[in-house]
Write an enzyme that holds these catalytic residues in place. Structure first.
Site, PDB file in Angstrom:
ATOM      1  N   ARG A 113       0.854  -1.188   0.000  1.00 25.65           N
ATOM      2  CA  ARG A 113       0.000   0.000   0.000  1.00 25.65           C
ATOM      3  C   ARG A 113       0.887   1.234   0.000  1.00 25.65           C
ATOM      4  NH1 ARG A 113      -2.359   0.429   6.166  1.00 25.65           N
ATOM      5  NH2 ARG A 113      -0.495  -0.275   7.230  1.00 25.65           N
ATOM      6  N   GLN A 129      -4.508  -4.993  10.099  1.00 27.56           N
ATOM      7  CA  GLN A 129      -4.115  -4.186  11.253  1.00 27.56           C
ATOM      8  C   GLN A 129      -3.902  -5.246  12.328  1.00 27.56           C
ATOM      9  OE1 GLN A 129      -3.074  -2.879  14.131  1.00 27.56           O
ATOM     10  NE2 GLN A 129      -5.179  -2.930  14.870  1.00 27.56           N
ATOM     11  N   SER A 175      -6.131 -16.368  13.554  1.00 23.36           N
ATOM     12  CA  SER A 175      -5.277 -16.138  14.724  1.00 23.36           C
ATOM     13  C   SER A 175      -5.810 -16.823  15.972  1.00 23.36           C
ATOM     14  CB  SER A 175      -5.217 -14.628  14.983  1.00 23.36           C
ATOM     15  OG  SER A 175      -4.715 -14.367  16.271  1.00 23.36           O
ATOM     16  N   GLU A 225      -5.872 -15.428  18.659  1.00 24.47           N
ATOM     17  CA  GLU A 225      -6.631 -14.402  19.384  1.00 24.47           C
ATOM     18  C   GLU A 225      -8.135 -14.662  19.293  1.00 24.47           C
ATOM     19  OE1 GLU A 225      -6.205 -11.214  21.175  1.00 24.47           O
ATOM     20  OE2 GLU A 225      -4.437 -12.355  21.684  1.00 24.47           O
ATOM     21  N   TYR A 253      -9.647  -6.561  17.516  1.00 27.61           N
ATOM     22  CA  TYR A 253      -8.824  -7.352  16.583  1.00 27.61           C
ATOM     23  C   TYR A 253      -9.315  -8.799  16.539  1.00 27.61           C
ATOM     24  CZ  TYR A 253      -4.850 -10.138  14.950  1.00 27.61           C
ATOM     25  OH  TYR A 253      -4.046 -11.050  14.292  1.00 27.61           O
ATOM     26  N   THR A 308       7.545  -9.561  22.620  1.00 24.40           N
ATOM     27  CA  THR A 308       8.812 -10.312  22.517  1.00 24.40           C
ATOM     28  C   THR A 308       9.943  -9.418  21.984  1.00 24.40           C
ATOM     29  OG1 THR A 308       8.155 -11.034  20.309  1.00 24.40           O
ATOM     30  CG2 THR A 308       7.700 -12.547  22.143  1.00 24.40           C
ATOM     31  N   ARG A 311      -4.194  -3.962  29.045  1.00 22.83           N
ATOM     32  CA  ARG A 311      -5.283  -3.965  28.058  1.00 22.83           C
ATOM     33  C   ARG A 311      -6.651  -3.937  28.735  1.00 22.83           C
ATOM     34  NH1 ARG A 311      -2.395  -7.854  23.489  1.00 22.83           N
ATOM     35  NH2 ARG A 311      -0.715  -6.337  23.198  1.00 22.83           N
ATOM     36  N   GLU A 334      -7.952  -8.823  28.699  1.00 29.05           N
ATOM     37  CA  GLU A 334      -6.718  -9.576  28.416  1.00 29.05           C
ATOM     38  C   GLU A 334      -7.029 -10.995  27.954  1.00 29.05           C
ATOM     39  OE1 GLU A 334      -3.759 -10.058  27.348  1.00 29.05           O
ATOM     40  OE2 GLU A 334      -2.572  -9.105  28.938  1.00 29.05           O
TER      41      GLU A 334
END
Ligand code: NAP
Ligand code: G4F
Length: 324
Positions: free
Chosen positions: A33, A81, A123, A125, A147, A188, A276, A279
């Site tokens: 992009r 993102q 993911s 997540e 996300y 990390t 966050r 979490e």
């Protein structure tokens, strides 16, 4: 020669996947992009061997034109993102890119050439507030961030286009994977970069959020091989890709500082800015199905990964390379 198109080629995984596909004899096209500064540092070393093409997951027409021009056999959708913390600050943008962007790309494939094989970067997540441990392909999703919610949408729209239009579309449910090319904002790399700075006398502290969170951390180089194997499997099936081990942020800290001959307790400050709103406390994946059906196994151990990242960050600073 087979041709693969990678979205997100300037990111961590995109750069490793491009290297891997070149080594397999692929012609590689990367979608990039527009930005006001060049951000090709992760692909500089292979830039002469790949083709870069403009496009954006927010712009449907750009995706259709890109596929019409390059006619790939395989499309790997790694663009997103991808930073969880940012998804609370920019939830709508995250949804546009990480969720709806998947539909735009799938629709472009359906319109231009439904024979194209498609990989979606799903993911761990999506498991969020986990309802089962370890997490496997059949574990229900319970995302804990905008996300994670966007990734659940991307995952299910991929399943839906497979079932609705017969696309050879697969999702890899990848647990955290890291490398010396990891973005500096992820925990990390934030740790290993700062360990290197402290070791070389360039810094004195490291500010972090929740040290108790546990993740299943593997090496990105191992994980991109799983993406390719999945896409080239005879049937389009989704797989969990993980090491099967879980470690806390504190354990990562301990190993990284020890490797540099330092004690993390002398340097780490807990800072509420990095906590966050919700979490994900524990992730650990069960990749048995990928082992059995794809023959995929992780090669790099947790300790090996931490050492690789610390060594790379120390070398980068010693060589005077600007860390990115
Ligand atoms: P990354 O380093 O953050 O790379 C993200 C890539 O997406 C960059 O190339 C970025 O381009 C591109 N991008 C962002 N928005 C875009 C848009 N609107 N249009 C086109 N390109 C856009 O992420 P990564 O770690 O390589 O992860 C790759 C994918 O796997 C992501 O989808 C991530 O969510 C997913 N994933 C990652 C992990 C992990 O542990 N790494 C685990 C599971 C899933 P710029 O360089 O221009 O910003
Ligand atoms: O490194 P992180 O930011 O990665 P997170 O949130 O697990 O997400 C990464 O892995 C996902 C796969 O599960 C990907 F889908 C996603 O795209 C991304 O690649 O945070 C890891 C843990 C969290 O629990 C966080 O609260 O580390 C904790 N943490 C503690 N202090 C911190 C910090 N995280 C960050 N980024 N910065 C800190 O200072």
């Amino acid at each position: 020669m087979p041709k693969a198109l990678i979205t997100g080629i300037t990111g961590q995984d995109g750069s490793y996947l491009a290297e891997f596909l070149l080594a397999q004899g692929y012609e590689v096209v990367g979608m990039v992009r527009r930005s006001s500064t060049i951000n090709f540092h992760r692909i500089e070393h292979i830039q002469e061997r790949i083709t870069l093409t403009p496009g954006d997951l927010l712009d449907q027409v750009s995706l259709i034109h890109m596929l019409e021009e390059h006619r790939p056999d395989e499309v790997y959708n790694l663009a997103a993102q991808s930073f969880v913390q940012t998804s609370w600050a920019q939830p709508v943008f995250t949804g546009e890119a990480t969720a709806l962007g998947v539909t735009r790309l799938l629709d472009a494939i359906r319109i231009v050439d439904p024979q194209i094989r498609f990989y979606q970067a799903s993911s761990s997540e999506m498991f969020g507030k986990v309802v089962e441990t370890p997490q496997r392909e059949t574990t229900p999703f319970y995302p804990r961030s905008p996300y994670g919610v966007a990734k659940v949408y991307g995952h299910w729209i991929t399943v839906n286009y497979r079932e609705s239009y017969g696309l050879h579309a697969v999702s890899g449910i990848l647990f955290n994977h890291e490398s010396p090319r990891r973005g500096l904002e992820f925990v990390t790399r934030k740790i290993t970069h700062q360990v290197a700075r402290i070791k070389l006398g360039l810094s004195r502290e490291l500010r972090l959020g929740n040290l108790d969170a546990r993740r299943d951390w593997g090496f990105a180089g191992d994980y991109v091989k799983a993406m390719w194997t999945m896409v080239n499997h005879d049937r389009p099936v989704d797989y969990v890709i993980a090491t099967g081990e879980t470690h806390s942020v504190e354990e990562f800290l301990n190993l990284a500082f020890n490797h540099a001959g330092l004690d993390w307790r002398d340097y780490v400050v807990q800072d509420p800015r990095f906590m966050r709103p919700a979490e994900v406390d524990l992730l650990v994946g069960d990749a048995t199905k990928a082992g059995r059906e794809l023959g995929w196994e992780p090669q790099v151990t947790f300790a090996g990964l931490v050492q690789m990242m610390v060594d790379a960050d120390v070398k980068m600073l010693q060589d005077g390379v600007t860390p990115v």
